[in-house]
Design an enzyme around this catalytic site. Sequence first.
Site, short mmCIF file in Angstrom:
data_model
loop_
_atom_site.label_atom_id
_atom_site.label_comp_id
_atom_site.label_asym_id
_atom_site.label_seq_id
_atom_site.Cartn_x
_atom_site.Cartn_y
_atom_site.Cartn_z
N SER A 64 20.42 35.35 97.61
CA SER A 64 20.20 34.10 96.99
C SER A 64 21.62 33.15 96.80
CB SER A 64 19.50 34.15 95.61
OG SER A 64 19.26 33.13 95.17
N ASP B 193 8.17 34.35 99.32
CA ASP B 193 9.28 33.28 99.32
C ASP B 193 9.06 32.33 100.54
OD1 ASP B 193 11.48 31.90 98.81
OD2 ASP B 193 12.71 33.49 98.87
N HIS C 15 10.78 35.55 95.77
CA HIS C 15 12.25 35.33 96.46
C HIS C 15 13.37 36.49 95.96
CE1 HIS C 15 15.70 33.21 97.03
NE2 HIS C 15 16.32 33.39 95.72
#
Length: 247
Positions: free
Chosen positions: A147, A198, A225
């Site tokens: 991320s 995600d 995610h």
Amino acid sequence: MVQKFMSRYQAALLGLGLLLVFLLYMGLPGPPEQTSRLWRGPNVTVLTGLTRGNSRIFYREVLPIQQACRAEVVFLHGKAFNSHTWEQLGTLQLLSERGYRAVAIDLPGFGNSAPSEEVSTEAGRVELLERVFQDLQVQNTVLVSPSLSGSYALPFLMQNHHQLRGFVPIAPTYTRNYAQEQFRAVKTPTLILYGELDHTLARESLQQLRHLPNHSMVKLRDAGHACYLHKPEAFHLALLAFLDHLP
């Protein structure tokens, strides 16, 4: 006679109610997946410390239980997490037990690392990682980047991919900042990990990451995610399979 009939009727209703409760119970989802299911070894000591310099970075480190180190793995983290995430999941301990040296850092402004103006620029973020690697004597490492940490890992990869033994992006940010040709020039062995559920960052990052010429890809089913949190066992299996087969 009426009372006997009523008692039978009540007993039947009670039995039907118990059956319905049982069926509902059987239909409920099971307990969350255990995060330490793969780690059954002895206790592993997780060392902590701060790097030197102006931007002092907090880190957690485990050394391989075996004397010979198979590889060194550095873990970054996403926006809602820090280095403790990888200890809580048992990832650090698992890698130690499998013969790896593993280091997880708190990026500036997260966990136990103070904010730093240095990382407001791309060059500053690359320099920070270079300094952390040098300070911790990390060489030829595998870099794991979920991320938000893509804003650190992607610039580092583009400039220093020859210093990395492997790269594990997990739906990272910052992929749109580079052209397809730049990704094609990176020869580092790469494991692209993402969660099936995600539909934002994973889809966006895959459009660029798939141009890395030496990549494999693993989709973690029923994971979002932060797929390593939702399916830690599947995440650990995929990560270890990648690490164990690196040249």
